[in-house]
Design an enzyme around this catalytic site. Structure first.
Site, PDB file in Angstrom:
ATOM      1  CB  THR A  67      39.364  33.467  37.738  1.00  0.00           C
ATOM      2  OG1 THR A  67      39.449  34.675  36.974  1.00  0.00           O
ATOM      3  CG2 THR A  67      40.549  33.409  38.692  1.00  0.00           C
ATOM      4  CD  GLN A 106      42.028  37.020  34.851  1.00  0.00           C
ATOM      5  OE1 GLN A 106      41.951  36.497  33.740  1.00  0.00           O
ATOM      6  NE2 GLN A 106      41.471  38.178  35.122  1.00  0.00           N
ATOM      7  CG  ASP A 131      44.333  35.631  39.484  1.00  0.00           C
ATOM      8  OD1 ASP A 131      44.973  36.573  39.978  1.00  0.00           O
ATOM      9  OD2 ASP A 131      43.209  35.775  38.980  1.00  0.00           O
ATOM     10  CG  ASP A 152      46.059  40.726  41.910  1.00  0.00           C
ATOM     11  OD1 ASP A 152      46.663  41.533  42.634  1.00  0.00           O
ATOM     12  OD2 ASP A 152      45.310  41.088  40.977  1.00  0.00           O
ATOM     13  NE  ARG A 215      45.894  44.316  42.308  1.00  0.00           N
ATOM     14  CZ  ARG A 215      45.774  44.646  41.022  1.00  0.00           C
ATOM     15  NH1 ARG A 215      45.712  45.923  40.659  1.00  0.00           N
ATOM     16  NH2 ARG A 215      45.721  43.708  40.097  1.00  0.00           N
ATOM     17  CD1 TRP A 217      39.063  41.504  43.607  1.00  0.00           C
ATOM     18  CD2 TRP A 217      39.316  39.422  44.388  1.00  0.00           C
ATOM     19  NE1 TRP A 217      38.367  40.658  42.773  1.00  0.00           N
ATOM     20  CE2 TRP A 217      38.513  39.379  43.233  1.00  0.00           C
ATOM     21  CE3 TRP A 217      39.620  38.234  45.064  1.00  0.00           C
ATOM     22  CZ2 TRP A 217      37.997  38.180  42.729  1.00  0.00           C
ATOM     23  CZ3 TRP A 217      39.123  37.051  44.572  1.00  0.00           C
ATOM     24  CH2 TRP A 217      38.317  37.013  43.414  1.00  0.00           C
TER      25      TRP A 217
END
Length: 308
Positions: A67, A106, A131, A152, A215, A217
């Protein structure tokens, strides 16, 4: 200079604060800014820094990017300023969504990585899908930016302030189209991601109620992380789900698969308005003006002090 990377190398040799001008054009490269107090200024939206890496794709040496490694631009030094740029990861996320060929979609556009602190990003477009913006650590200030993504797409453990930014959720098919924020804030850190006077918008074709504010992480199952995020005086379009926040799964130290819920994390709002705003609920906690003012003060750029 033939590339931004070459200009960064020259700035490193100067040993003092420097400014790099990135002229209009498409710059396809993957630079790392490891020079303290460096400023990079573009000509606006036409100064485009782009690359197409994703976590599951392979580097030239055969290993996978991961990532953080997928980032088009990585900041790894304190006091870096970015202005008037487009920073994009042009990995073909929508094609990969159906094929799954990458093995990990990602794809970071901008990463504030280890070593980054007192980062300032103004009048920039930051574009990706999953991401998009990784604010891993340190303190950061984003002002008048346009940030595009889906899953996200603003995430990490930094104390980051987003002032007057436009946050655009992309048109991704499915009953759940995305999550704006995924904070991984250390429990000992009083603030995480703070969005002030931002506009939460959507691309055409994105259905109502399909995007969560975020949310929490718990990266790597680290129990010391209790994600913190706040939306203060923000306008939200109808793509935001009425419940606001949702849980995120993780693997606990004992190997048990579980999840961190909004109620366990520090996810709050104040002064939300627009069709995506909602009354207080168990998953959508409102704070008063005094608490909101404290978060704004804690992330005020005038409070920053140099390290050491």
């Amino acid at each position: 200079m033939a590339s931004l990377s070459a200009a960064i190398n020259m700035a490193r040799q100067l040993g003092r604060p420097a400014t790099i001008r990135l002229t209009a054009g498409v710059w396809r490269e993957k630079p790392v800014v490891d020079v303290p107090d460096l400023t990079i200024v573009g000509d606006g939206a036409t100064s485009v820094l782009t690359f197409g890496a994703a976590a599951g794709l392979r580097r030239p040496d055969g290993t996978r990017w991961g990532t953080g490694g997928s980032a088009t631009l990585t900041v790894a030094a304190p006091g870096v300023t970015l202005r008037n740029l487009t920073i994009r990861n042009d990995f073909d996320y929508l094609s990969d969504l159906s094929s799954g060929a990458s093995g990990g979609a990602q794809a970071v556009a901008l990463s504030l990585a280890a070593g980054a602190d007192r980062s300032v990003v103004r009048d920039c477009a930051i574009e990706g899908y999953q991401d998009t913006l990784y604010v891993r650590e340190g303190r950061a200030w984003f002002e008048d930016c346009r940030i595009l993504g889906g899953t996200d797409f603003i995430f990490g453990g930094a104390a980051a302030r987003f002032e007057d930014c436009t946050i655009v959720s992309r048109a991704i098919p499915g009953p759940i189209a995305g999550f704006v924020a995924a904070p991984s804030t250390p429990a000992v850190q009083p603030v995480g991601l703070v969005f002030h006077r931002c506009r939460l918008e959507r691309e055409r074709g994105l259905a109502d109620g399909t995007v969560f504010l975020g949310r929490p992480w718990r990266a790597g199952g680290n129990m010391a992380l209790t994600g913190a995020a706040a939306f203060i005086d923000c306008r939200m379009d109808a793509h935001i789900a009425r419940s606001g926040w949702t849980a995120m799964g993780y693997t606990a130290p004992d190997g048990r698969r579980t999840e961190l819920t909004p109620q366990e994390a520090r996810l709050v709002e104040h002064g939300s308005r627009g069709p995506g705003a909602a009354p207080a609920a168990d998953t959508r906690r409102m704070i008063d003006r005094a608490a909101a003012a404290a978060l704004l003060q804690a992330t005020d750029i005038t409070n920053w002090r140099p390290r050491g």
